[in-house]
Design a protein around this motif. Sequence first.
Motif, mmCIF file in Angstrom:
data_model
loop_
_atom_site.group_PDB
_atom_site.id
_atom_site.type_symbol
_atom_site.label_atom_id
_atom_site.label_comp_id
_atom_site.label_asym_id
_atom_site.label_seq_id
_atom_site.Cartn_x
_atom_site.Cartn_y
_atom_site.Cartn_z
ATOM 1 N N LEU A 161 0.809 -1.113 0.093
ATOM 2 C CA LEU A 161 0.045 -0.107 0.102
ATOM 3 C C LEU A 161 0.914 1.067 -0.067
ATOM 4 O O LEU A 161 2.089 1.301 0.421
ATOM 5 C CB LEU A 161 -0.682 -0.111 1.238
ATOM 6 N N PRO A 162 0.279 2.413 -0.503
ATOM 7 C CA PRO A 162 1.095 3.440 -0.573
ATOM 8 C C PRO A 162 1.464 3.876 0.981
ATOM 9 O O PRO A 162 0.821 3.539 1.886
ATOM 10 C CB PRO A 162 0.283 4.647 -0.934
ATOM 11 N N VAL A 163 2.757 4.601 0.956
ATOM 12 C CA VAL A 163 3.194 5.244 2.403
ATOM 13 C C VAL A 163 3.088 6.702 2.217
ATOM 14 O O VAL A 163 2.964 7.268 1.215
ATOM 15 C CB VAL A 163 4.530 4.786 2.555
ATOM 16 N N LYS A 164 3.069 7.318 3.558
ATOM 17 C CA LYS A 164 3.091 8.785 3.517
ATOM 18 C C LYS A 164 4.536 9.214 3.797
ATOM 19 O O LYS A 164 5.300 8.844 4.541
ATOM 20 C CB LYS A 164 2.450 9.024 4.850
ATOM 21 N N LEU A 165 4.754 10.082 2.678
ATOM 22 C CA LEU A 165 6.152 10.653 2.564
ATOM 23 C C LEU A 165 5.992 12.131 3.190
ATOM 24 O O LEU A 165 5.131 12.949 2.927
ATOM 25 C CB LEU A 165 6.328 10.608 1.249
ATOM 26 N N VAL A 166 6.979 12.383 4.032
ATOM 27 C CA VAL A 166 6.932 13.653 4.750
ATOM 28 C C VAL A 166 8.543 14.108 4.938
ATOM 29 O O VAL A 166 9.153 13.629 5.398
ATOM 30 C CB VAL A 166 6.426 13.699 6.250
ATOM 31 N N ASN A 167 8.706 15.153 3.896
ATOM 32 C CA ASN A 167 9.975 15.771 4.175
ATOM 33 C C ASN A 167 11.405 15.031 4.139
ATOM 34 O O ASN A 167 12.073 15.026 4.788
ATOM 35 C CB ASN A 167 9.950 16.567 5.360
ATOM 36 N N ASN A 168 11.248 14.057 3.103
ATOM 37 C CA ASN A 168 12.439 13.277 2.890
ATOM 38 C C ASN A 168 13.420 14.018 1.774
ATOM 39 O O ASN A 168 12.846 14.281 0.909
ATOM 40 C CB ASN A 168 12.141 12.039 2.453
#
Length: 93
Positions: free
Chosen positions: A64-71
């Motif tokens: 499932l998609p993942v949440k990506l934050v400020n990578n």
Amino acid sequence: TQANAPHRNTFRKNTVENNGWQESAGYGFIIDSPAEEVVLEDNIIRNTEGKFQKTAIYISKNGLPVKLVNNMISGHEEGEIINESQSKQSNKP
């Protein structure tokens, strides 16, 4: 299975670099289960010149998609995210 997937995991402030070797491509993160609410936040995911990490995030058909934050993601010859699942990855690296 959905019941046994590693739900609600957060990977924060890691450096993931140069995984893999010449005979086998490497990936920064592989998502290969129907885990929900997985977050990648404030990570550095990179491949440096001449190394073998082919993509930063690989999501298999089971994932499932993942949440990506400020990578910070860089240097992957096959692209930053490969998503083979039916779900759309809507977050920006």
